[in-house]
Design an enzyme around this catalytic site. Structure first.
Site, PDB file in Angstrom:
ATOM      1  N   ARG A   1       0.836  -1.202   0.000  1.00  0.00           N
ATOM      2  CA  ARG A   1       0.000   0.000   0.000  1.00  0.00           C
ATOM      3  C   ARG A   1       0.871   1.253   0.000  1.00  0.00           C
ATOM      4  O   ARG A   1       0.621   2.206  -0.721  1.00  0.00           O
ATOM      5  CB  ARG A   1      -0.929  -0.016   1.218  1.00  0.00           C
ATOM      6  CG  ARG A   1      -1.761   1.255   1.377  1.00  0.00           C
ATOM      7  CD  ARG A   1      -1.163   2.088   2.515  1.00  0.00           C
ATOM      8  NE  ARG A   1      -1.882   3.359   2.609  1.00  0.00           N
ATOM      9  CZ  ARG A   1      -1.302   4.544   2.497  1.00  0.00           C
ATOM     10  NH1 ARG A   1      -0.009   4.654   2.307  1.00  0.00           N
ATOM     11  NH2 ARG A   1      -2.006   5.641   2.583  1.00  0.00           N
TER      12      ARG A   1
ATOM     13  N   HIS B   1       3.110   6.106  -2.288  1.00  0.00           N
ATOM     14  CA  HIS B   1       4.232   7.037  -2.234  1.00  0.00           C
ATOM     15  C   HIS B   1       5.200   6.934  -3.413  1.00  0.00           C
ATOM     16  O   HIS B   1       6.024   7.827  -3.601  1.00  0.00           O
ATOM     17  CB  HIS B   1       4.995   6.861  -0.918  1.00  0.00           C
ATOM     18  CG  HIS B   1       4.127   7.085   0.277  1.00  0.00           C
ATOM     19  ND1 HIS B   1       3.630   8.327   0.602  1.00  0.00           N
ATOM     20  CD2 HIS B   1       3.640   6.220   1.208  1.00  0.00           C
ATOM     21  CE1 HIS B   1       2.877   8.224   1.690  1.00  0.00           C
ATOM     22  NE2 HIS B   1       2.858   6.962   2.073  1.00  0.00           N
TER      23      HIS B   1
END
Length: 132
Positions: free
Chosen positions: A66, A71
């Site tokens: 995730r 990011h």
């Protein structure tokens, strides 16, 4: 479970990760990434007790994936995404179904709420018949 069902819908037509990535200007790929991100968020919401009881679920890997999607969006490896969808998500689906079955048996989940979830249009991508 809803996110897994949606990803299955988005990716079911593809057998090649490159076709999946390129198709429809990356629409299905990007939609799947959003759902994978959602899975990582939801995995973090399971209680510590549930995580400890279900140590076979790769909670840390789910969360780490995730974080990569969130990011390092541009750097996400399409081959890893496709392998995750094709191999890991069916495994995770079975594991989560078992957790739900266990929690229903232990009466942690309210059967009335479970029934409402089954009837909800929001959860239309969940195959409730495989759970109980």
């Amino acid at each position: 479970m809803e996110a897994i069902g949606k990803i299955k819908l988005y990716a079911s037509a593809y057998t090649d990760p490159f076709d999946f990535f390129e198709a429809d200007d990356q629409k299905d790929f990007n939609a799947s990434l959003l759902q994978l991100l959602h899975i990582g968020e939801q995995a973090n919401r399971f209680s510590e007790e549930t995580k400890q009881i279900n140590e076979d679920v790769p909670w840390q890997q789910i969360r780490a994936f995730r974080n990569i999607i969130a990011h390092d969006y541009i750097g996400v490896d399409k081959l890893i995404v496709f392998e995750t969808i094709q191999v890991r998500l069916p495994q995770l689906k079975q594991q989560i179904e078992q957790i739900i079955r266990d929690l229903l048996l232990k009466k942690v989940f309210d059967p009335a709420e479970y029934q409402l979830s089954k009837e909800s249009r929001y959860y239309k991508h969940i195959d409730f018949d495989t759970i109980v």
